[in-house]
Design a protein around this motif. Sequence first.
Motif, short mmCIF file in Angstrom:
data_model
loop_
_atom_site.label_atom_id
_atom_site.label_comp_id
_atom_site.label_asym_id
_atom_site.label_seq_id
_atom_site.Cartn_x
_atom_site.Cartn_y
_atom_site.Cartn_z
N LEU A 34 1.40 33.11 29.13
CA LEU A 34 2.79 33.00 29.67
C LEU A 34 3.44 31.77 28.88
O LEU A 34 2.69 30.61 28.66
CB LEU A 34 2.46 32.83 31.25
N TYR A 36 6.31 28.91 30.49
CA TYR A 36 7.25 28.32 31.64
C TYR A 36 8.19 27.40 31.10
O TYR A 36 7.88 26.68 30.04
CB TYR A 36 6.16 27.71 32.64
N LYS A 38 10.55 24.13 32.48
CA LYS A 38 10.44 22.86 33.65
C LYS A 38 11.48 22.06 33.53
O LYS A 38 11.35 21.43 32.38
CB LYS A 38 8.95 22.36 33.90
N PRO A 44 7.76 24.60 37.63
CA PRO A 44 8.07 25.45 36.35
C PRO A 44 8.50 26.85 36.77
O PRO A 44 8.48 27.62 37.72
CB PRO A 44 6.59 25.51 35.89
N PHE A 89 5.98 24.92 29.12
CA PHE A 89 4.48 24.89 29.06
C PHE A 89 3.95 26.37 28.58
O PHE A 89 4.75 27.37 29.11
CB PHE A 89 4.07 24.69 30.53
N SER A 93 -4.69 33.11 30.86
CA SER A 93 -5.32 33.38 31.91
C SER A 93 -6.49 34.59 31.51
O SER A 93 -6.39 34.89 30.51
CB SER A 93 -4.78 33.97 33.14
N LEU A 102 -4.34 29.86 36.19
CA LEU A 102 -3.95 29.47 34.88
C LEU A 102 -4.40 28.27 34.36
O LEU A 102 -4.36 27.42 35.12
CB LEU A 102 -2.42 29.51 35.01
N PHE A 104 -3.08 25.47 31.59
CA PHE A 104 -1.85 25.28 31.23
C PHE A 104 -2.28 24.08 29.77
O PHE A 104 -2.93 23.32 29.96
CB PHE A 104 -0.94 24.61 32.08
N GLY A 105 -1.21 24.20 28.97
CA GLY A 105 -1.01 23.33 27.97
C GLY A 105 -0.18 22.22 28.50
O GLY A 105 0.16 21.91 29.56
N THR A 106 -0.23 21.10 27.43
CA THR A 106 0.38 19.63 27.98
C THR A 106 1.65 19.91 27.90
O THR A 106 2.47 18.78 28.13
CB THR A 106 -0.30 18.66 27.05
N TYR B 35 -1.51 23.09 42.50
CA TYR B 35 -1.62 22.41 41.30
C TYR B 35 -1.16 20.98 41.70
O TYR B 35 -0.51 20.73 42.40
CB TYR B 35 -0.76 22.98 40.25
N SER B 42 -0.51 17.74 32.06
CA SER B 42 -0.16 19.07 32.34
C SER B 42 -0.29 19.34 33.99
O SER B 42 -0.70 18.50 34.37
CB SER B 42 -1.07 19.89 31.45
N LEU B 43 -0.19 20.81 33.90
CA LEU B 43 -0.52 21.12 35.47
C LEU B 43 -2.07 21.43 35.58
O LEU B 43 -2.53 22.24 34.62
CB LEU B 43 0.11 22.42 35.92
N PHE B 106 6.24 29.35 40.92
CA PHE B 106 6.06 28.12 41.52
C PHE B 106 7.03 27.60 42.57
O PHE B 106 8.43 27.86 42.37
CB PHE B 106 5.93 26.87 40.23
#
Lengths: 114, 115
Positions: A34, A36, A38, A44, A89, A93, A102, A104-106, B35, B42-43, B106
């Motif tokens: 996915l 997202y 933000k 997000p 992001f 999953s 999920l 997540f990347g940074t 989260y 990151s999250l 979210f």
Amino acid sequence: DQQVKQNSPSLSVQEGRISILNCDYTNSMFDYFLWYKKYPAEGPTFLISISSIKDKNEDGRFTVFLNKSAKHLSLHIVPSQPGDSAVYFCAASINTGTASKLTFGTGTRLQVTL
Amino acid sequence: SAVISQKPSRDICQRGTSLTIQCQVDSQVTMMFWYRQQPGQSLTLIATANQGSEATYESGFVIDKFPISRPNLTFSTLTVSNMSPEDSSIYLCSVDLAKGEDTQYFGPGTRLTVL
């Protein structure tokens, strides 16, 4: 152990041009991906997703490409607009049949300039 | 998608106190998630809250520090207990609409600053 990586912390693109955001993952069990977006002070917002059975998914100006052999996905935004300026992001999953967490990347901060 | 609200939107708290964050969804959902996004990070998933059962915590997070309630299918709370400055983060809840894929939606987040 960062299983999802976005190696570019920031990207600047001129309005009207293509933005390409990249994401790499290490866990071969991931089968759903996915993207997202933000904005500051907001949660997000889901943009687009892709299942591992596909290699491309398109929704308007947004296209996600998946290269399973390289464990790499990318998000293309064409044409880029100033309102696209945000942090993006990628997330991944493992489909277990029930709702899955999920990873997540940074994030990559995209700035679209006039 | 779903409309998700969180209260408070932000707070500044003193070390050693606790804060409870509320998450409200406009439709019934089975799975809710909490989260944390630390500054510049990151999250990270704290826990999964399933109505009618104990929350499932991820490695590094414990119930004593982050107790979660899930009294019904539209509401959940996360408490950050005995806070320290390291708990300064954005806390986000999310929901899975159980449409056969793992897309989560979210809330707007709660920005917590601990002094």
